[in-house]
Design an enzyme around this catalytic site. Structure first.
Site, short mmCIF file in Angstrom:
data_model
loop_
_atom_site.label_atom_id
_atom_site.label_comp_id
_atom_site.label_asym_id
_atom_site.label_seq_id
_atom_site.Cartn_x
_atom_site.Cartn_y
_atom_site.Cartn_z
N TYR A 90 -3.18 8.17 -7.26
CA TYR A 90 -2.39 7.24 -6.46
C TYR A 90 -2.95 7.15 -5.05
O TYR A 90 -3.10 6.05 -4.49
CB TYR A 90 -0.94 7.72 -6.43
N SER A 144 0.85 -1.18 0.00
CA SER A 144 0.00 0.00 0.00
C SER A 144 0.90 1.24 0.00
O SER A 144 1.97 1.23 -0.59
CB SER A 144 -0.95 -0.02 1.18
N SER A 145 0.49 2.29 0.68
CA SER A 145 1.27 3.53 0.70
C SER A 145 0.71 4.45 1.77
O SER A 145 -0.48 4.40 2.11
CB SER A 145 1.19 4.24 -0.66
N LYS A 202 -4.56 3.75 -3.37
CA LYS A 202 -4.08 3.11 -2.15
C LYS A 202 -5.12 3.15 -1.04
O LYS A 202 -5.14 2.26 -0.18
CB LYS A 202 -2.77 3.75 -1.71
#
Length: 261
Positions: free
Chosen positions: A156, A141-142, A160
Site C-alpha cells: 500500500y 493518495s495516502s 501510494k
C-alpha cells in the site's frame, strides 16, 4: 450557483466512503457525476441519493483494473453528458499481507487498480479534458505514500508513493495543456472498511494518537476534493494535501516538555 455548475465529473470508487461522499458533494455543487464502481449495489445507492437530492448522476459498473473497461467508461461519460471536466480516481484494491505472503495476482491487482489506472484514466480522458477550461485530474493518495508506513501494508505504501510520483509528473507534463493534477492524502477515515472492521474500542485507540482526537469523516475528505476541483484551486497543481487531523506531524503526547529542549 454551485462551485461546479455545468461540469462533468467521473468519480471512481464512488459507491462507498470517500468516493460516495465526494460524488454526492460534487453533485450538490452542480456537477453531473458518473459514479464508477465495480460493485453495482453501492454505486446505485449513491446515484439514488444524488438524484433524490435533486442532482444529476449515472452509474457505471467498471473494473478499474482492466484497460478496456477504463476506456469504455470515459467514452460513456462523454456520450452521456457531452464532455468531461474532472476525473477523480479513488478506487483501490488493498488486501492485507506481509512481504512474501501476497500472491502475484493480488500484487498485480493492487497496482493495476491503484496506479496503472491513473495512467489509463488520464490518457483516455486527455482529449476531452483539453477541451475544458476547468480540467482536473484528482487522485486519492495516502499518508502511507510519503509520511507513514504500516505493517502488512508495504504494498500500500509503495502504491501510494507511486501515485504521488504520478501526480507530480503528470502535473508537469499536462500544465501547458490546461490540466491541473492534484491529490488528497487522508489520515484515518471512518469509511466503509473501518466501520465494518473496527470496534468502538479500536476507534478510541486510533483517536488517542491523533492530535485532533478523532478519526476523520469521508465528508471532510470530500471537501478537500471540492476545493481542488473548484476555480479557487486553479493555481494548484502537482501537490497532495494531507487531511489527517494532524497525525502526519506527530502525536501531541510526544511533545510535552518541562522546559524547552
Amino acid at each position: 450557483m454551485g462551485k461546479l455548475d455545468g461540469r462533468v465529473a467521473i468519480v471512481t470508487g464512488g459507491g462507498r466512503g470517500i468516493g460516495r461522499a465526494t460524488a454526492e458533494l460534487f453533485a450538490r455543487e452542480g456537477a453531473c457525476v458518473v459514479v464508477a464502481t465495480r460493485s453495482e449495489a453501492p454505486g446505485a445507492e449513491t446515484v439514488a441519493a444524488i438524484r433524490s437530492a435533486g442532482g444529476e448522476a449515472c452509474l457505471d459498473v467498471v473494473d478499474m483494473g482492466q484497460r478496456r473497461d477504463v476506456a469504455a467508461m470515459v467514452e460513456r461519460a462523454v456520450t452521456t453528458y457531452g464532455g468531461l471536466d474532472i476525473v477523480l480516481h479513488n478506487a483501490a484494491y488493498i488486501p492485507f499481507g506481509a512481504i512474501g505472503e501476497l500472491a502475484d495476482a493480488d500484487l498485480d491487482k493492487v497496482f493495476d487498480v491503484g496506479l496503472k489506472a491513473c495512467f489509463w484514466l488520464a490518457a483516455d480522458a486527455l482529449p476531452h479534458l483539453e477541451k475544458s477550461s476547468h480540467a482536473r485530474i484528482l487522485i486519492t493518495s495516502s499518508l502511507a505514500g510519503t509520511r507513514r508506513n504500516f505493517v502488512n501494508l508495504v504494498h500500500y505504501g509503495a502504491l501510494k508513493a507511486g501515485v504521488n510520483g504520478f501526480i507530480r509528473g503528470a502535473a508537469l507534463e499536462l500544465a501547458r495543456k490546461g490540466i491541473n493534477v492534484a491529490g488528497i492524502e487522508p489520515g484515518l477515515v471512518l469509511g466503509h472498511a473501518l466501520r465494518e472492521s473496527a470496534s468502538d474500542e479500536a476507534l478510541d485507540a486510533m483517536a488517542s494518537v491523533i492530535p485532533i482526537p478523532r478519526v476523520g469523516m469521508p465528508a471532510e475528505i470530500a471537501q478537500g476534493f471540492l476545493y481542488l476541483a473548484s476555480d479557487e484551486a486553479r493555481y494548484i497543481t502537482g501537490q497532495t494535501i494531507a487531511i489527517d487531523g494532524g497525525i502526519s506531524v506527530g502525536r501531541l503526547d510526544n511533545l510535552k516538555f518541562d522546559r524547552l529542549p
